[in-house]
Design an enzyme around this catalytic site. Structure first.
Site, PDB file in Angstrom:
ATOM      1  N   CYS A  87       0.663  -1.320  -0.108  1.00  0.00           N
ATOM      2  CA  CYS A  87       0.317   0.021   0.065  1.00  0.00           C
ATOM      3  C   CYS A  87       0.991   1.394  -0.082  1.00  0.00           C
ATOM      4  O   CYS A  87       1.471   1.507   1.270  1.00  0.00           O
ATOM      5  CB  CYS A  87      -1.027  -0.014   0.772  1.00  0.00           C
ATOM      6  SG  CYS A  87      -2.015   1.256   1.286  1.00  0.00           S
ATOM      7  N   CYS A  90      -0.488   3.852   2.263  1.00  0.00           N
ATOM      8  CA  CYS A  90      -0.415   3.804   3.619  1.00  0.00           C
ATOM      9  C   CYS A  90       1.017   3.855   4.091  1.00  0.00           C
ATOM     10  O   CYS A  90       1.204   4.659   4.615  1.00  0.00           O
ATOM     11  CB  CYS A  90      -0.592   2.539   4.255  1.00  0.00           C
ATOM     12  SG  CYS A  90      -2.356   1.638   3.060  1.00  0.00           S
ATOM     13  N   ASP A  91       1.828   3.561   2.887  1.00  0.00           N
ATOM     14  CA  ASP A  91       3.735   3.792   3.843  1.00  0.00           C
ATOM     15  C   ASP A  91       4.261   4.554   2.767  1.00  0.00           C
ATOM     16  O   ASP A  91       5.922   4.175   3.157  1.00  0.00           O
ATOM     17  CB  ASP A  91       3.955   1.910   3.687  1.00  0.00           C
ATOM     18  CG  ASP A  91       2.880   0.999   4.541  1.00  0.00           C
ATOM     19  OD1 ASP A  91       2.644   1.646   5.506  1.00  0.00           O
ATOM     20  OD2 ASP A  91       2.949  -0.162   4.310  1.00  0.00           O
TER      21      ASP A  91
END
Ligand code: NDP
Length: 263
Positions: A87, A90-91
């Protein structure tokens, strides 16, 4: 996710969401749903093959699981949180001004590569065939981005690291058989998702990939009265916590209205 001024990790937020739901009287139980029967007026769910639960409404929110390459080295660093991720949204932030690799050639991979290119110094995109699967416009956007290097006909042999964190990827050009090492601190995988919906397939309409189909667009209704869906189990486009929370709210309202109309 809105409202977290200083940010929050996914696991931390999940605990908070659970505690908040419990404050309103939600009875939270752990277990695997191993079988369902939605053929009658009462919906039945079996937990861990043993416990049978009967209900009038049910909200499916089983999500989707990101696919990985399943290389032992990839799984090693994934489990350690040492630089493998599925992701970018997200990261990606953790790899600011660093060099990353992303595997995949679909719309998700292109979207995520483009997202990463704005944060990272360099993005190397590994495409296993000689062309993208993504739509022309998405592929074009990637091709035009200066700090994205696209390697076609390229597969990953091993994710390299020092045991704790990722330091590179060993890849092979399947056309020339040439192997090389790409230096990177982040290894992103964007090769699709599998919705966790197998257990419902005998009763609920799914699309060809397994995502639950909405009976009525703009609602959370499935083809079975009283069965609603929220989150990534029915969403292959947005796949964000905030959109899942929004569809969760829709499903709760739809379930409440369904029950109110019955009584
Ligand atoms: P897709 O299934 O479309 O693409 C998966 C990609 O991963 C393919 O290019 C495939 O390669 C590659 N792949 C699969 N397995 C491997 C492997 N083992 N090693 C290397 N590469 C691999 O998934 P997406 O998540 O990209 O998209 C899912 C759906 O969501 C699509 O319908 C897409 O259009 C949609 N979507 C739309 C967006 C938008 O419009 N903005 C954004 C994101 C998704 P190969 O081509 O060789 O098979």
């Amino acid at each position: 996710f809105p409202g977290y001024v200083d940010g929050v990790t996914g696991p931390e937020m999940m605990v908070q969401l659970q505690q908040q739901a419990q404050r309103f009287g939600t009875d939270v139980r752990d277990g695997w749903v191993t079988k369902v029967d939605f053929s009658g007026p009462v919906h039945k769910v079996w937990v861990n093959d043993t416990k049978e639960i009967h209900c009038q409404t049910i909200i499916i929110s089983t999500g989707a699981t990101a696919k990985y390459l399943d290389l032992p080295s990839e799984q090693h660093y994934l489990k350690l949180g040492g630089g493998v991720s599925a992701c970018a949204v997200c990261d990606g932030f953790f790899y600011r001004n660093q060099e990353v690799v992303i595997v995949g050639a679909g719309d998700s991979a292109c979207e995520e590569a483009h997202y990463l290119s704005k944060l990272c110094k360099k993005v190397t995109m590994l495409v296993r065939k000689d062309d993208f699967r993504a739509s022309k416009i998405m592929a074009q956007r990637v091709r035009k981005t200066e700090n994205i290097e696209i390697l076609f006909n390229t597969e990953t042999l091993e994710v390299l690291g020092d045991g704790q964190v990722v330091t590179g990827a060993k890849v092979i050009n399947t056309a020339t058989k040439e192997e090389k090492v790409i230096s990177c601190t982040g290894f992103f995988v964007a090769i699709g998702h599998k919705p966790n919906t197998d257990v419902f397939k005998d009763f609920i309409y799914l699309d060809e990939v397994g995502y639950i189909k909405y009976e009525e667009p703009g609602t959370s209704k499935t083809n079975v009265a009283g069965v609603f869906v929220a989150g990534d189990a029915a969403d292959k486009t947005y796949r964000q916590a905030v959109t899942a929370a929004g569809t969760g709210c829709m499903a709760a309202l739809d379930a409440e209205r369904y029950l109110a109309a019955k009584h």
